[in-house]
Design an enzyme around this catalytic site. Structure first.
Site, short mmCIF file in Angstrom:
data_model
loop_
_atom_site.label_atom_id
_atom_site.label_comp_id
_atom_site.label_asym_id
_atom_site.label_seq_id
_atom_site.Cartn_x
_atom_site.Cartn_y
_atom_site.Cartn_z
N TYR A 173 0.76 -1.21 -0.02
CA TYR A 173 0.16 -0.12 -0.02
C TYR A 173 0.71 1.35 -0.06
N ARG A 221 0.57 -0.61 10.43
CA ARG A 221 0.87 -1.99 9.70
C ARG A 221 2.16 -1.88 8.87
N GLY A 342 -6.34 -14.02 11.76
CA GLY A 342 -7.31 -13.50 10.64
C GLY A 342 -8.38 -14.62 10.17
N ARG A 343 -7.97 -15.52 9.22
CA ARG A 343 -8.78 -16.39 8.52
C ARG A 343 -9.37 -17.38 9.68
N CYS A 366 -9.54 -23.36 10.56
CA CYS A 366 -9.20 -22.94 9.29
C CYS A 366 -8.33 -23.88 8.65
N CYS A 369 -7.24 -22.49 2.96
CA CYS A 369 -7.20 -22.72 1.61
C CYS A 369 -7.37 -21.44 0.69
N CYS A 384 -16.57 -18.62 3.13
CA CYS A 384 -15.79 -19.54 3.80
C CYS A 384 -15.92 -20.94 3.34
N GLU A 436 -22.29 -44.61 7.40
CA GLU A 436 -20.84 -44.43 6.73
C GLU A 436 -20.43 -45.70 6.29
N LYS A 454 -0.84 -30.99 3.94
CA LYS A 454 -2.30 -30.78 4.20
C LYS A 454 -2.68 -30.80 5.91
C1 LIG Z 1 -6.95 -36.46 -2.83
C2 LIG Z 1 -8.15 -35.41 -2.76
C3 LIG Z 1 -7.53 -34.20 -2.37
C4 LIG Z 1 -8.58 -33.12 -2.42
N1 LIG Z 1 -8.20 -31.86 -2.04
C5 LIG Z 1 -9.00 -30.79 -1.76
C6 LIG Z 1 -8.66 -29.42 -1.20
O1 LIG Z 1 -7.57 -29.24 -1.17
N2 LIG Z 1 -9.67 -28.51 -1.24
C7 LIG Z 1 -11.01 -29.08 -1.47
O2 LIG Z 1 -11.76 -28.11 -1.19
N3 LIG Z 1 -11.34 -30.09 -1.78
C8 LIG Z 1 -10.49 -31.14 -1.99
N4 LIG Z 1 -10.79 -32.15 -2.31
C9 LIG Z 1 -12.11 -32.39 -3.10
C10 LIG Z 1 -13.16 -32.57 -1.36
O3 LIG Z 1 -12.50 -33.76 -0.68
C11 LIG Z 1 -14.46 -33.20 -1.86
O4 LIG Z 1 -14.86 -32.26 -2.51
C12 LIG Z 1 -15.49 -33.45 -0.57
O5 LIG Z 1 -14.76 -34.35 0.28
C13 LIG Z 1 -16.82 -34.10 -0.95
O6 LIG Z 1 -17.55 -34.16 0.33
P1 LIG Z 1 -18.65 -35.09 0.31
O7 LIG Z 1 -19.19 -35.24 1.68
O8 LIG Z 1 -19.74 -34.70 -0.70
O9 LIG Z 1 -18.20 -36.49 -0.12
P2 LIG Z 1 -17.02 -37.59 0.42
O10 LIG Z 1 -15.84 -36.80 0.92
O11 LIG Z 1 -16.61 -38.14 -1.01
O12 LIG Z 1 -17.64 -38.61 1.10
C14 LIG Z 1 -18.66 -39.49 0.80
C15 LIG Z 1 -18.80 -40.56 1.97
O13 LIG Z 1 -19.98 -41.35 1.58
C16 LIG Z 1 -19.72 -42.60 1.74
N5 LIG Z 1 -20.69 -43.59 1.21
C17 LIG Z 1 -20.81 -43.56 -0.10
N6 LIG Z 1 -21.90 -44.45 -0.35
C18 LIG Z 1 -22.48 -44.80 0.89
C19 LIG Z 1 -23.38 -45.64 1.32
N7 LIG Z 1 -24.26 -46.26 0.61
N8 LIG Z 1 -23.73 -46.05 2.54
C20 LIG Z 1 -22.67 -45.18 3.51
N9 LIG Z 1 -21.79 -44.47 3.07
C21 LIG Z 1 -21.46 -44.41 1.78
C22 LIG Z 1 -18.35 -42.97 1.48
O14 LIG Z 1 -17.48 -43.87 2.19
C23 LIG Z 1 -17.51 -41.43 1.67
O15 LIG Z 1 -17.11 -41.73 3.02
C24 LIG Z 1 -9.94 -33.45 -2.53
C25 LIG Z 1 -10.36 -34.68 -2.90
C26 LIG Z 1 -9.42 -35.78 -2.89
C27 LIG Z 1 -9.96 -37.01 -3.14
C1 LIG Z 2 -9.94 -12.52 2.53
C2 LIG Z 2 -8.71 -11.66 3.19
C3 LIG Z 2 -8.61 -10.31 3.22
C4 LIG Z 2 -7.55 -9.57 3.34
N1 LIG Z 2 -7.62 -7.99 3.32
C5 LIG Z 2 -6.60 -7.42 4.03
C6 LIG Z 2 -6.81 -6.05 4.21
O1 LIG Z 2 -7.77 -5.60 3.94
N2 LIG Z 2 -5.84 -5.34 5.02
C7 LIG Z 2 -4.85 -5.91 5.33
O2 LIG Z 2 -4.11 -5.49 6.07
N3 LIG Z 2 -4.75 -7.29 5.30
C8 LIG Z 2 -5.79 -8.22 4.65
N4 LIG Z 2 -5.41 -9.54 4.54
C9 LIG Z 2 -4.41 -10.18 5.28
C10 LIG Z 2 -4.77 -10.60 6.69
O3 LIG Z 2 -4.87 -9.32 7.57
C11 LIG Z 2 -3.81 -11.19 7.35
O4 LIG Z 2 -2.38 -10.78 7.77
C12 LIG Z 2 -3.55 -12.60 6.42
O5 LIG Z 2 -4.56 -13.16 6.51
C13 LIG Z 2 -2.65 -13.70 7.56
O6 LIG Z 2 -3.08 -13.83 8.57
P1 LIG Z 2 -3.83 -15.21 9.00
O7 LIG Z 2 -2.97 -16.41 8.76
O8 LIG Z 2 -4.06 -15.34 10.39
O9 LIG Z 2 -5.12 -15.47 8.21
C14 LIG Z 2 -6.48 -10.17 4.14
C15 LIG Z 2 -6.59 -11.56 4.48
C16 LIG Z 2 -7.66 -12.32 3.78
C17 LIG Z 2 -7.61 -13.79 4.06
S1 SF4 Z 3 -12.20 -20.20 3.25
FE1 SF4 Z 3 -10.43 -21.37 3.92
S2 SF4 Z 3 -8.73 -19.91 4.38
FE2 SF4 Z 3 -10.50 -18.75 4.15
S3 SF4 Z 3 -11.28 -18.76 6.42
FE3 SF4 Z 3 -12.36 -20.42 5.39
S4 SF4 Z 3 -11.28 -22.38 5.76
FE4 SF4 Z 3 -9.88 -20.29 6.12
#
Ligand SMILES: Cc1cc2nc3c(=O)[nH]c(=O)nc-3n(C[C@H](O)[C@H](O)[C@H](O)COP(=O)(O)OP(=O)(O)OC[C@H]3O[C@@H](n4cnc5c(N)ncnc54)[C@H](O)[C@@H]3O)c2cc1C
Ligand SMILES: Cc1cc2nc3c(=O)[nH]c(=O)nc-3n(C[C@H](O)[C@H](O)[C@H](O)COP(=O)(O)O)c2cc1C
Ligand code: SF4
Length: 668
Positions: A173, A221, A342-343, A366, A369, A384, A436, A454
């Protein structure tokens, strides 16, 4: 863990904060179109104040119309904005927290598309994020005018009832653009030596004091490092912090980075604390420097706050990826006086109260992501991934009300969608049975959280599973729900959250038993050789590639799309790409796979044929919804309400799964 320090009251200037937890400025993009404060923003802050945080620093608020960075930004540019601005401290005080207005002028980042005029800058240096802008060099008269505008805005903040203002002098800024030798190339009294570069921010501080006396507390800041070659270093930042204290600020909030933070070796800088000086310029990480995603370890900026703390005698605020546990340790080690979190405050506004009540294990953790940031920067208002209410507190549709008629509800699948549905439905008083088929709850979150990078997802998964176990639902793990079971259970409603499974495409060879499943590779149920081809550069493909490369394997990713992880917000993706590059993962974009075997992948690439060979081939070409149970229920359980949620509708992400699970349970 015992929380003591973080719960102690603390003082900044004339304010006493009820504890050491501060919500830092975070843009919400929720202002009304004319820059006035909206009902949505007021309720968003009230909710967070009620959660127990000591002070809330608002999102960026511009003191000058030419400083606006995004639409939906609040303004303090004219008295016209004061009635709206006054609503924020009222809301924050009603929850027992102190209120601080962040004053921010975007300088080179205040794009002409947003303000209608080319950006104002100290010396015409723009940002590589906005290469098409034509930044203007400010005249001395314009500098004086802007100093006055900051002070006018601070005067408005005081009159509106804020306890403090924060001058946003971090993250690129305007005050940082003056302080930094990277962006300030002036040759007059405002450029050159540190004293000259500091003149503009120091004049703002002094002018504010002139206008408001000691009625208003001032926080500054500061970026402790800019992470650009020839940028501000921690040594200069410490010198400046001393000058700012002398000029009249009451606390320093230490963050880092600027729009153009970039390092070839991001992880050497972030993990090993190496200086970015002399490193290449190849990889831009910009905002991800100060809002790092899960791929970066937590607390990477604590050393900067600790260094500033040694230089000044006023309170210092530390920030960035700090978990409450880490916050307690930072305070205990005297590395800072306050912790900005923050987040986590977006994901669970109640986290301070949970700590106070000895329920830290109930904090909804949090994920880091950065979906929230992605939404804000796309001008779509903050959301979120794991808190469906965030940013929608004012909208009636997120209120969870007790059920008018108690229903007997079955939930099929315990991934994020099913687990969230179970929490919300039981909260409303419904009778819930969660089926499940696996032996554990969590669904795909089990695989998601296997890699070390992760860790945040692991914490979230653990908390969700514990919450579901406590919520009062009858939990039937190891039970595959069938129409028969549903009929026998006499359920009124079935929420189907059966998720998705690995998709095997109709590409020749893809069904070969030697082709590996990415989920089994993550789970170590299938092992690879030393060289691996990962087909598919979506999120799952990228993370499997990273997981294998971290084990020292030589990995090549092949995808018909031009870039990796297209569904990921860029504020995570920049870092993901940086990490893949650093690990030596080769990404072959625009390659259409035509055939695969256990040791090779054939592709069409720009009209040519290419063949890649490796010890192992992983097929990560997407996920496919598990819809069979949904179709069977529709056919065999007439009269029962059936609601599909999450990936069973379409494979997407945790955000959609959680929100759909929440809303289905809120409606029934
Ligand atoms: C490796 C990997 C990494 C990922 N990383 C991210 C990420 O970083 N960020 C993100 O936002 N998303 C990520 N995703 C996607 C995210 O995990 C999915 O979008 C999310 O888990 C979907 O949630 P859900 O509850 O719909 O299904 P799921 O998480 O798939 O859960 C479905 C559940 O239903 C159960 N089930 C199915 N049929 C039946 C039945 N008949 N009876 C009982 N149980 C049943 C299954 O066993 C399973 O446990 C990732 C996915 C994978 C595979
Ligand atoms: C959605 C979002 C918006 C942000 N906007 C600002 C902002 O307006 N001003 C600022 O100084 N920092 C901003 N930041 C940075 C945060 O103030 C903070 O420094 C950063 O998220 C790291 O902290 P955390 O890990 O606890 O989230 C923003 C962060 C996020 C996630
Ligand atoms: S969207 Fe993701 S990074 Fe942002 S507050 Fe929610 S969990 Fe945290």
């Amino acid at each position: 863990m015992k929380y003591e320090k973080i719960l102690e009251p603390g003082r900044i200037g004339s304010m006493e904060l009820r504890n050491r937890m501060i919500m830092p400025g975070m843009g919400t993009n929720l202002a009304a179109a004319d820059g006035t404060v909206s009902d949505v923003i007021v309720n968003y802050y009230a909710r967070r104040a009620n959660g127990g945080v000591g002070m809330i620093i608002t999102e960026v608020c511009c003191p000058d119309p030419l400083g606006r960075v995004i639409p939906g930004e609040i303004e303090a540019t004219y008295d016209y904005f004061m009635p709206g601005l006054s609503r924020i401290p009222h809301a924050i005080h009603s929850g027992g927290a102190k209120a601080c207005l962040q004053l921010a002028h975007g300088g080179c980042f205040a794009s002409e598309h947003v303000t209608g005029e080319p950006p104002l800058t100290p010396s015409g240096v723009g940002t590589m994020l906005l290469p098409d802008e034509n930044p203007r060099t400010m005249t001395v008269e314009q500098i004086h005018e802007l100093v006055d505008k900051y002070a006018q805005a601070a005067r408005r903040a005081r009159d509106c009832g804020f306890d403090a203002v924060e001058i946003h002098g971090a993250h690129g800024y305007m005050p940082l653009q003056f302080l930094s030798p990277y962006t300030n190339r002036r040759e007059d009294a405002y450029g050159g030596s540190l004293e000259n570069r500091a003149r503009f921010p120091l004049e703002i501080i002094k002018k504010i004091r002139e206008y408001v006396g000691t009625d208003l507390n001032i926080i500054y800041r500061l970026s402790g490092e800019e992470y650009v070659p020839d940028g501000l270093t921690i040594e200069d930042a410490c010198q400046f912090a001393k000058m700012a204290q002398e000029a009249g600020v009451d606390a320093i909030n230490v963050s880092a980075g600027t729009w153009d933070s970039r390092m070839e070796k991001y992880f050497s800088v972030m993990l090993e604390g190496k200086s970015a000086e002399g490193m290449g310029l190849s990889h831009g990480v910009g905002i991800s420097t100060w809002v790092p995603p899960n791929y970066t370890p937590r607390g990477t900026m604590i050393h900067l706050a600790a260094a500033v703390k040694k230089a000044v005698s006023i309170p210092v605020i530390a920030v960035c990826g700090i978990s409450p546990e880490m916050g307690e340790e930072i305070l205990e080690g005297n590395n800072a006086d306050f912790i900005a979190i923050g987040r986590q405050t977006i994901a669970d506004p109640d986290y301070p109260n949970k700590i106070k009540e000895g329920k830290a294990n109930e904090i909804r953790r949090c994920l880091r992501c950065n979906e929230c940031l992605g939404d804000v920067m796309r001008n779509c208002g903050i959301s979120c991934a794991i808190n469906p209410e965030a940013g929608k507190e004012y909208e009636g549709y997120t209120t969870v009300k007790p059920a008018q008629t108690i229903k007997n509800i079955a939930i099929i699948g315990a991934g994020p969608a099913g687990m969230q549905a179970a929490l919300t439905a039981t909260e409303r008083g419904h009778k819930v049975t969660l089926f499940e088929k696996n032996s554990e709850l969590g669904g795909a979150l089990y695989y998601v959280s296997i890699p070390d990078f992760k860790e945040d997802y692991k914490d979230y998964t653990k908390q969700m599973i514990e919450a579901v176990k406590r919520c009062g639902a009858v939990i039937k793990t190891g039970t595959e729900a069938t129409p028969e079971i549903i009929r026998q259970g006499g359920f009124d409603t079935v929420i189907v959250a059966s998720g998705a499974a690995t998709y095997i495409p109709a590409i020749p060879g893809a069904q070969d038993a030697k082709i590996l499943d990415p989920l089994k590779v993550l789970d170590s149920k299938e092992s690879t050789g030393d060289t691996v081809i990962v087909c598919g550069a979506g999120l799952v493909g990228c993370e499997v590639a990273m997981f294998l490369a971290e084990q020292g394997k030589e990995v090549t990713m092949v995808d018909m799309l031009s870039s990796a992880a297209p569904d990921m917000t860029v504020f995570s993706k920049w870092v993901l790409e940086g990490k893949l590059a650093e690990l030596g993962v080769k990404v072959k974009g625009n390659h259409k796979i035509t055939e695969m075997t256990g040791e090779s992948v054939s592709c069409d690439f720009e009209g040519n044929h290419a063949v890649f060979k490796a010890d192992s081939v992983v097929c990560a070409l997407g996920l496919k919804s598990c819809r069979s149970i949904l179709e069977e229920l529709r056919a065999g359980c007439k009269g029962v309400e059936i609601i599909p949620v999450g990936d069973v509708n379409k494979p997407r992400k945790i955000m959609q799964a959680t929100h759909e699970g929440f809303h289905a349970a809120r409606r029934v």
